[in-house]
Design an enzyme around this catalytic site. Structure first.
Site, PDB file in Angstrom:
ATOM      1  N   LYS A 155     -74.352   6.327 -63.679  1.00 25.95           N
ATOM      2  CA  LYS A 155     -73.565   6.036 -62.467  1.00 25.95           C
ATOM      3  C   LYS A 155     -74.367   5.073 -61.583  1.00 25.95           C
ATOM      4  O   LYS A 155     -74.985   5.475 -60.600  1.00 25.95           O
ATOM      5  CB  LYS A 155     -73.198   7.332 -61.739  1.00 25.95           C
ATOM      6  CG  LYS A 155     -72.096   8.104 -62.447  1.00 25.95           C
ATOM      7  CD  LYS A 155     -71.685   9.353 -61.717  1.00 25.95           C
ATOM      8  CE  LYS A 155     -70.784   9.094 -60.550  1.00 25.95           C
ATOM      9  NZ  LYS A 155     -69.395   8.741 -60.922  1.00 25.95           N
TER      10      LYS A 155
HETATM   11  N1  PMP Z   1     -65.804   7.875 -65.827  1.00 28.03           N
HETATM   12  C1  PMP Z   1     -66.171   7.265 -64.687  1.00 28.03           C
HETATM   13  C2  PMP Z   1     -66.239   5.781 -64.646  1.00 28.03           C
HETATM   14  C3  PMP Z   1     -66.496   8.029 -63.547  1.00 28.03           C
HETATM   15  O1  PMP Z   1     -66.865   7.439 -62.417  1.00 28.03           O
HETATM   16  C4  PMP Z   1     -66.405   9.446 -63.623  1.00 28.03           C
HETATM   17  C5  PMP Z   1     -66.715  10.272 -62.407  1.00 28.03           C
HETATM   18  N2  PMP Z   1     -68.054  10.611 -62.321  1.00 28.03           N
HETATM   19  C6  PMP Z   1     -66.020  10.024 -64.842  1.00 28.03           C
HETATM   20  C7  PMP Z   1     -65.730   9.207 -65.922  1.00 28.03           C
HETATM   21  C8  PMP Z   1     -65.970  11.512 -64.992  1.00 28.03           C
HETATM   22  O2  PMP Z   1     -67.269  12.050 -65.011  1.00 28.03           O
HETATM   23  P1  PMP Z   1     -67.585  13.504 -64.466  1.00 28.03           P
HETATM   24  O3  PMP Z   1     -66.688  14.422 -65.217  1.00 28.03           O
HETATM   25  O4  PMP Z   1     -69.019  13.701 -64.777  1.00 28.03           O
HETATM   26  O5  PMP Z   1     -67.293  13.504 -63.004  1.00 28.03           O
END
Ligand code: PMP
Length: 313
Positions: A157
């Site tokens: 991220k």
């Molecule tokens: N893809 C992207 C691009 C995201 O920003 C997120 C949110 N964090 C997710 C998938 C889902 O990830 P998570 O389940 O860890 O929140």
């Protein structure tokens, strides 16, 4: 009474006092790594349950390695600090928790990550639904392709990376859709702008592989396990073609902010009968009690925190 508290460079401070200067490197270049974590309020237990806190910080620390950011706290300390914010803030409603590790040096025109100082802050704000968890949303395929690992790795991220999602999301909303679905550089389905994506075909559920340039979602992991262990479905991680968006029995998204979200249409074509499909619905029935600390079998995935108002502090 809730008081918004942040943790910044070693201290708990009122949120309005947590500031950065206009020369901060991360502000100019997106040189930061962040997380989105949910605190889910359980009124019966009078407890905030932070879902998969450690897993979020493990991902943050992997991103820090990529950006040469040195976080001066251990995984345990990061979890403790985060629980400390929730406790001190005193909120008794659902929260979004946002830690950010960033290039804090106030220096312009320097593109060498290794010569820049680092900072860390974390804050928590009240947060309800991100998408419409009660119904099925409308999606379009974005004209922007998902950034490839050979450009900026999307498996972390990284703040600057989110311009890719933001451009796609903004266009989708302007065109009247709720969310955009991004294809990767070779034209396979990747993910939503802030969610992973799943396709139900009969008794099989498919989701793009991690090598498709998706974020390794923490909710994705939960969903994959629930599909296999609780619903007895066959799960496939594979390349997914664009045409499957239009022909699957069900399409749904997963993410910390979005939870488990049914997709009712893609590019104006109804998915299934256009509502929340039965598999998506069963997943939602399993998922929501788990993240709110209501399923004893999954309680170990939640970090319980008592807000200060209820501790009499
Ligand atoms: N893809 C992207 C691009 C995201 O920003 C997120 C949110 N964090 C997710 C998938 C889902 O990830 P998570 O389940 O860890 O929140």
């Amino acid at each position: 009474m809730a008081t918004p508290i942040a943790f910044m460079n070693g201290d708990y401070v009122p949120l309005e006092e947590a500031k950065v200067g206009i020369m901060t490197h991360a502000l100019h270049y997106g040189t930061a790594v962040f997380e989105g974590i949910r605190g889910n309020w359980n009124p019966e237990h009078e407890t905030m349950y932070i879902y998969k806190l450690r897993e979020h910080y493990e991902r943050l620390l992997r991103g820090c390695k990529m950006l040469w950011i040195d976080v001066p706290y251990s995984l345990d300390e990061l979890c403790e600090v985060t629980a400390g914010i929730v406790e001190r803030s005193g909120y008794t409603e659902d929260l979004y928790i946002r830690p950010v590790a960033y290039k804090s040096q106030e220096m312009v025109a320097n593109l060498n990550l290794r010569s820049l100082g680092d900072g860390f802050f974390c804050l928590a704000v009240p947060f309800g639904n991100y998408l419409d968890a009660s119904g099925a949303i409308s999606c379009c395929v974005a004209s922007y392709r998902r950034i490839d690992d050979t450009m900026v790795p999307p498996r972390f991220k990284l703040s600057g990376l989110y311009l890719n999602s933001i451009l796609a999301k903004t266009d989708a909303i302007a065109a009247g859709f709720d969310e955009a679905i991004m294809l990767n550089m070779d034209g396979h389905v990747c993910e939503g702008t802030g969610e992973n994506i799943f396709f139900v075909h009969g008794n099989t559920v498919a989701t793009p592989t991690l090598e498709s340039n998706v974020l390794p979602g923490i909710t994705r992991d939960t969903v994959l396990r629930l599909l296999e262990d609780e619903l007895g479905m066959r799960v496939e991680q594979r390349l997914v073609d664009r045409s499957e968006l239009y022909t699957a029995d069900e399409v749904f998204l997963s993410g910390t902010a979005a939870h488990v979200q049914g997709v009712g249409s893609v590019d104006h074509r109804p998915v299934g009968n256009g509502g929340v499909g039965p598999v998506t619905q069963r997943l939602q029935e399993l998922y929501f009690p788990i993240v709110r600390g209501q399923n004893p079998s999954y309680l170990h995935e939640c970090t319980p925190v008592q807000p200060k108002a209820l501790l009499g502090a």
